[in-house]
Scaffold this active site. Structure first.
Site, PDB file in Angstrom:
ATOM      1  N   GLY A 103      13.526  18.786  22.927  1.00 38.44           N
ATOM      2  CA  GLY A 103      12.807  20.039  22.797  1.00 38.44           C
ATOM      3  C   GLY A 103      13.643  21.208  23.277  1.00 38.44           C
ATOM      4  N   CYS A 104      13.257  22.428  22.873  1.00 40.96           N
ATOM      5  CA  CYS A 104      14.041  23.613  23.224  1.00 40.96           C
ATOM      6  C   CYS A 104      13.965  23.918  24.720  1.00 40.96           C
ATOM      7  CB  CYS A 104      13.599  24.815  22.397  1.00 40.96           C
ATOM      8  SG  CYS A 104      11.815  25.142  22.393  1.00 40.96           S
ATOM      9  N   TYR A 105      12.765  23.923  25.295  1.00 41.01           N
ATOM     10  CA  TYR A 105      12.640  24.154  26.738  1.00 41.01           C
ATOM     11  C   TYR A 105      13.377  23.083  27.548  1.00 41.01           C
ATOM     12  CZ  TYR A 105       9.058  27.901  26.461  1.00 41.01           C
ATOM     13  OH  TYR A 105       8.380  29.079  26.251  1.00 41.01           O
TER      14      TYR A 105
END
Length: 334
Positions: free
Chosen positions: A150-152
Site C-alpha cells: 500500500g502507499c501509506y
C-alpha cells in the site's frame, strides 16, 4: 528481443491508467490485454489523455483469455474482488506471474479478515511475496504472486525500518496523502468544494494500513512495535508526505544509518533537509530525511502515491520477476 506480453485487469482506475502510461513506453513489456468489469469501451473514453496515443481495445475481464494472451498480469481491482480473480487464474495456470495492487495478499489471513472481511484464497495467500523492493529483492525475483504494498505502508516502512533496532516500541506516524489515493469514485470528502483548501484526518488510530505497517515491522524488521497511525487527506492530486516520531534507546547519526541502509538502492534518495512531494511526483523515488533532538527521532519521507505507492512500484517488481534491471522503463524525472 521479443517483448514480454502483459495485461492489466482493472484498467479504469487511476492505478490502471498509470500502469498503462509506464508500460506503453517500457522497452521490455508489451501490453496485450486490457480489461475491466464491463468491457466494450475505449481507452480514450475512460482515459481521455490517451486519445490518439493507444487504441488498444478494452474487454470484459476473463481469466482464461488473459492467460492465453499474457505472461504477466497486473490486477488493479478492488479489495476482495482481486483475490477471487487471482484464484481463478492460478487454478487454471499455477505458474502464471501476477502482481496484485489490492490489499488481498498483503496481510496474513487473521489480520486481513479483521480489517477487510473474509478471504477467498487462503492457499495462494500463503505463497504471496510482499513487494517492498528494497527489503524483498531476492524473494521477488523468484516469486509468482506479488502483493504490491500500500502507499501509506510504503512511505512509512521505508522511513521506519532502518531505525527499528534503535527505538522503543511505540511509534507515531502522521501521514498526508493526495486525493487520488481515495480512487476515482466520488464521495462527500473528495468532492471539490469540500477538499479544496481543506485538510483533515480520517480513521485516526484505526486505519487498516496501520496493521500492514505493524505486521511488516515484525516480519521484515524482526521487531514487534506499537504503531499509532493517523492519515490525512490533503488538497493535492498526487503526493504523500509521512512524518514518523519515535524515542531512541541510544545515540545515533540518523543520516548515516539511512545512507548505509540504502547505499545500493537506486530509488531511495537521502536528503539533507526535510522532504517535499513536488520533487518525487511522477517518479518512483522515495525521498527520506531524518533528524535527532536529544533522544527523540524524527523521520520524514515523500513519495508519489500513484507511482511509488502503486503503479511504478508494481512495474519495478515486474522487472525483477523477469530478470531485468529494476530501473528499466521507470520514470526518474517527474
Amino acid at each position: 528481443m521479443k517483448k514480454i506480453p502483459v495485461g492489466i485487469i482493472g484498467i479504469s482506475g487511476y492505478t490502471g491508467f498509470v500502469l498503462l502510461k509506464i508500460l506503453l513506453q517500457h522497452p521490455k513489456f508489451q501490453v496485450n490485454y486490457l480489461a475491466n468489469s464491463s468491457g466494450e469501451d475505449t481507452l480514450e473514453n475512460i482515459h481521455p489523455a490517451l486519445f490518439q496515443v493507444s487504441q488498444h481495445p478494452i474487454v470484459k475481464a476473463n481469466a482464461k483469455e488473459a492467460i492465453k494472451q499474457c505472461e504477466l498480469l497486473f490486477l488493479a481491482l478492488p479489495h476482495q474482488e482481486s483475490a477471487k480473480f487471482c484464484k481463478e487464474i492460478l487454478d487454471e495456470k499455477p505458474n502464471m506471474k501476477i502482481i496484485d495492487l489490492s490489499a488481498d495478499y498483503r496481510l496474513n489471513k487473521e489480520n486481513y479478515e479483521a480489517n477487510y472481511g473474509p478471504h477467498s484464497d487462503s492457499e495462494n495467500l500463503k505463497h504471496a511475496i510482499y513487494g517492498l523492493v528494497e527489503y524483498q529483492r531476492e524473494n521477488i525475483k523468484n516469486a509468482t504472486l506479488i502483493a504490491n504494498p500500500g502507499c501509506y505502508p510504503t512511505a512509512s516502512l521505508l522511513g521506519l525500518l532502518p531505525f527499528l533496532p534503535y527505538i522503543d516500541s511505540s511509534i507515531f506516524i502522521d501521514a498526508k496523502s493526495g486525493v487520488s489515493g481515495a480512487g476515482k469514485k466520488l464521495t462527500n470528502t473528495t468532492h471539490y468544494p469540500f477538499i479544496n483548501e481543506n485538510i483533515f484526518s480520517y480513521n485516526p488510530l484505526k486505519h487498516r494500513h496501520q496493521i500492514e505497517i505493524k505486521e511488516k515491522c515484525s516480519l521484515i524488521g524482526k521487531k514487534g512495535v506499537k504503531i499509532n497511525f493517523v492519515p490525512h487527506l490533503t488538497p493535492l492530486t498526487q503526493g504523500m508526505l509521512v512524518s514518523i516520531f519515535a524515542t531512541l534507546k541510544e545515540k545515533i547519526n540518523p543520516l548515516e544509518i539511512l545512507k548505509n541502509q540504502y547505499a545500493n538502492d537506486p530509488f531511495i534518495r537521502i536528503r539533507k533537509q526535510s522532504v517535499d512531494v513536488i520533487n518525487v511526483r511522477g517518479t518512483n523515488f522515495c525521498d527520506i530525511y531524518a533528524q535527532v533532538l536529544d533522544n527523540d527521532l524524527y523521520v520524514c519521507t515523500s513519495i508519489d502515491n500513484l507511482m511509488r505507492g502503486a503503479s511504478s512500484q508494481a512495474i519495478v517488481n515486474a522487472n525483477l520477476m523477469f530478470g531485468f534491471q529494476e530501473e528499466t522503463g521507470i520514470p526518474i524525472i517527474g
